[in-house]
Design a protein around this motif. Structure first.
Motif, PDB file in Angstrom:
ATOM      1  N   ALA A   8       9.234   6.909  -9.979  1.00  0.00           N
ATOM      2  CA  ALA A   8       8.379   7.370  -8.886  1.00  0.00           C
ATOM      3  C   ALA A   8       6.934   7.527  -9.352  1.00  0.00           C
ATOM      4  N   ALA A   9       6.747   7.934 -10.614  1.00  0.00           N
ATOM      5  CA  ALA A   9       5.394   8.094 -11.143  1.00  0.00           C
ATOM      6  C   ALA A   9       4.659   6.756 -11.174  1.00  0.00           C
ATOM      7  N   ALA A  14       0.547   3.156  -8.837  1.00  0.00           N
ATOM      8  CA  ALA A  14       0.235   1.860  -8.242  1.00  0.00           C
ATOM      9  C   ALA A  14      -0.318   2.006  -6.830  1.00  0.00           C
ATOM     10  N   GLN A  15       0.304   2.866  -6.027  1.00  0.00           N
ATOM     11  CA  GLN A  15      -0.160   3.043  -4.649  1.00  0.00           C
ATOM     12  C   GLN A  15      -1.507   3.755  -4.600  1.00  0.00           C
ATOM     13  N   ARG A 224       2.229   5.260   3.421  1.00  0.00           N
ATOM     14  CA  ARG A 224       3.677   5.477   3.600  1.00  0.00           C
ATOM     15  C   ARG A 224       4.413   5.246   2.279  1.00  0.00           C
ATOM     16  N   ALA A 225       4.019   4.210   1.538  1.00  0.00           N
ATOM     17  CA  ALA A 225       4.653   3.941   0.249  1.00  0.00           C
ATOM     18  C   ALA A 225       4.375   5.070  -0.735  1.00  0.00           C
ATOM     19  N   ALA A 228       6.605   7.956   0.186  1.00  0.00           N
ATOM     20  CA  ALA A 228       7.997   7.706  -0.190  1.00  0.00           C
ATOM     21  C   ALA A 228       8.227   8.003  -1.667  1.00  0.00           C
ATOM     22  N   ASN A 229       7.295   7.591  -2.523  1.00  0.00           N
ATOM     23  CA  ASN A 229       7.411   7.882  -3.955  1.00  0.00           C
ATOM     24  C   ASN A 229       7.298   9.381  -4.228  1.00  0.00           C
ATOM     25  N   ALA A 230       6.445  10.064  -3.485  1.00  0.00           N
ATOM     26  CA  ALA A 230       6.324  11.509  -3.648  1.00  0.00           C
ATOM     27  C   ALA A 230       7.622  12.217  -3.264  1.00  0.00           C
ATOM     28  N   GLN A 231       8.306  11.689  -2.250  1.00  0.00           N
ATOM     29  CA  GLN A 231       9.574  12.279  -1.837  1.00  0.00           C
ATOM     30  C   GLN A 231      10.664  12.071  -2.887  1.00  0.00           C
ATOM     31  N   VAL A 232      10.595  10.954  -3.606  1.00  0.00           N
ATOM     32  CA  VAL A 232      11.545  10.732  -4.705  1.00  0.00           C
ATOM     33  C   VAL A 232      11.350  11.796  -5.775  1.00  0.00           C
TER      34      VAL A 232
END
Length: 248
Positions: A8-9, A14-15, A224-225, A228-232
């Motif tokens: 997720a990091a 990247a995002q 949004r991407a 999503a990574n933050a939610q992981v």
């Protein structure tokens, strides 16, 4: 579970880079001659124990921002010292250090040394000297530059050639609408109108090639991407909290 944090990091990093690129595109919406950048992503596979500091973990990586050199709209200004290129070529300028830089056109001026230069003071590589007493300049589509005097006589004083770079990846942006060739890259000098180099358009400037609708869609998708990574990360933290709270 640690792997989820590392993966997720990489996504967050990247995002975040993609958000920065998109924000810069939007900020330069009205910058003459600006070329938008696009971010490419690639998959990463871990080799050994994954840590953010030492070894690239599995996940996603940004392969950097690539400039998109599509033609921007030409906006007529009516100014005789404004110059644009309709085509893929560049005007070669001479930086103070002596190195060559490439320019997509914009405002011209006569420098203190009497040579035709860009508004930033860099002389055109062709070193076109403007005679004393010239009242105006006429630049033809094929690059021929003529000086016009009070009595309406006209003398040709030089020619602006164009530089073609076949591989846009060989161009590195250095700011202010200027580009440098990367090491080992080659360019070809052509007369305007030859081999796709394009034609010169006096009295116009090239607008940015940024399309605000496309950038807003990209911005929303990137946000949004990122979310999503933050939610992981959040989900992984909650599972770790449960595990740490278990009693024997």
């Amino acid at each position: 579970m640690n792997g989820a944090f590392y993966i997720a990091a990489t996504g967050l990093r990247a995002q975040q880079g993609a958000l920065d690129v998109t924000a810069n595109n939007i900020a330069n919406l009205n910058t003459s001659g600006f070329k938008r950048a696009s971010v490419r992503f690639s998959e990463m596979v871990a080799s050994g124990q994954a840590t953010v500091e030492s070894v690239q973990p599995s996940g996603v990586a940004s392969s950097g921002a690539e400039r998109v050199f599509t033609q921007g709209d030409l906006r007529e200004t009516g100014g005789s010292m404004d110059l644009a290129i309709r085509g893929d070529g560049f005007i070669e300028l001479m930086a103070p250090s002596g190195r060559s830089v490439l320019w997509r056109g914009g405002a011209l001026k006569v420098g203190e040394d009497g040579f035709l230069s860009a508004a930033n003071g860099m002389s055109l590589r062709g070193m076109i000297a403007v005679p004393t007493g010239a009242q105006d300049l006429l630049i033809s589509a094929d690059g021929r530059v003529s000086a016009i005097f009070d009595d309406q006589t006209r003398n040709e004083i030089g020619r602006i050639d164009l530089t073609m770079v076949r591989d846009s990846a060989a161009l590195s942006a250095i700011g202010e609408g200027l580009y440098e060739l990367t090491d080992g890259a080659r360019a070809t000098t052509l007369a305007a109108g030859e081999d796709g180099a394009g034609l010169l358009v006096q009295g116009s400037v090239e607008a940015s090639n940024v399309q605000i609708s496309d950038e807003m869609v990209t911005l929303l998708l990137t946000q949004r991407a990122y979310a999503a990574n933050a939610q992981v990360v959040q989900a992984g933290d909650q599972l770790m909290a449960i595990a740490n709270g278990l009693k024997r």
